[in-house]
Design an enzyme around this catalytic site. Sequence first.
Site, PDB file in Angstrom:
ATOM      1  N   CYS A  22       0.842  -1.201   0.000  1.00 37.34           N
ATOM      2  CA  CYS A  22       0.000   0.000   0.000  1.00 37.34           C
ATOM      3  C   CYS A  22       0.875   1.248   0.000  1.00 37.34           C
ATOM      4  CB  CYS A  22      -0.902  -0.013   1.236  1.00 37.34           C
ATOM      5  SG  CYS A  22      -1.908   1.453   1.458  1.00 37.34           S
ATOM      6  N   PRO A  23       0.619   2.266  -0.784  1.00 31.51           N
ATOM      7  CA  PRO A  23      -0.519   2.443  -1.691  1.00 31.51           C
ATOM      8  C   PRO A  23      -0.236   1.985  -3.123  1.00 31.51           C
ATOM      9  CG  PRO A  23       0.662   4.517  -1.541  1.00 31.51           C
ATOM     10  CD  PRO A  23       1.460   3.491  -0.754  1.00 31.51           C
TER      11      PRO A  23
END
Lengths: 84, 181
Positions: A22-23
């Site tokens: 993430c991201p």
Amino acid sequence: MEADELRHLKVDKTVDARGVACPGPLLEAKRAVASVPLHGVMEVISSDEGTTEDVPLWAKKVGHEYLGTVPEAGIWRVYLRRGK
Amino acid sequence: MTDISEVAAHEAVVSGSESDDGGPHGFSMVVFSGDLDRQIAAFIIANGAAAMELPVTMFFTFWGLNALRRDGPVPIANPKTTVEKMFGRMMPRGAEKLKLSHLNLGGLGTRMIKHEMEKKHVLDLPHLIQTAREQGVHLVACTMTMDLMGIRKEELLPGIEFGGVGTMVFASDNSRSTLFI
């Protein structure tokens, strides 16, 4: 859509974001959707479970249609239809 | 009376567009901390918000400014005072030099977390900053704290914008959320 239907979709673009944290998967999905034809199908493959929440919410926010997710061993395939 | 062109100029500096329903639409942050972990959190959120197509403004003040410094000494136009030079040397020069807020352990903890991040494919802070910029996130440096700590414009990364509290409040007023990190 059911997993079986999703598996048989004609996919216009696959984003393989396995191993990216993430991201990353969200950013890769955003980048790749530009090369999907309008109303075409994009598949996002991720090994980060958060993607199964993030990508559908992103799709809803920016105007794509979330079709469903197929879980496999340690990965998730998320399907979207480009809406704009 | 406010000059319209002045308002338009401000609009360009910070995120200020409105959503379809006419309400505020942006996302803004005050990045006060120079801790590595807080900076990573701030930039992950900024990148997420930008991916959601929100106009994002990050306002860097006090220790937060250090993340935007270039690595190494930079030639500057006006000589610094002794105190300014001391500040410049004692504070971390750039995103690579920041330390964890907890478990730094004299630098060992920071090295360990960077190693783990690399192993687990988490983007490091310089890449998070680069990605945020590619996504059009506005990075605004607070000129008052720059002046206070003797940080010159030429010492910051290229393409950084500059502003004061008015810029920050303007961005916040045009945002649904504002974070202080």
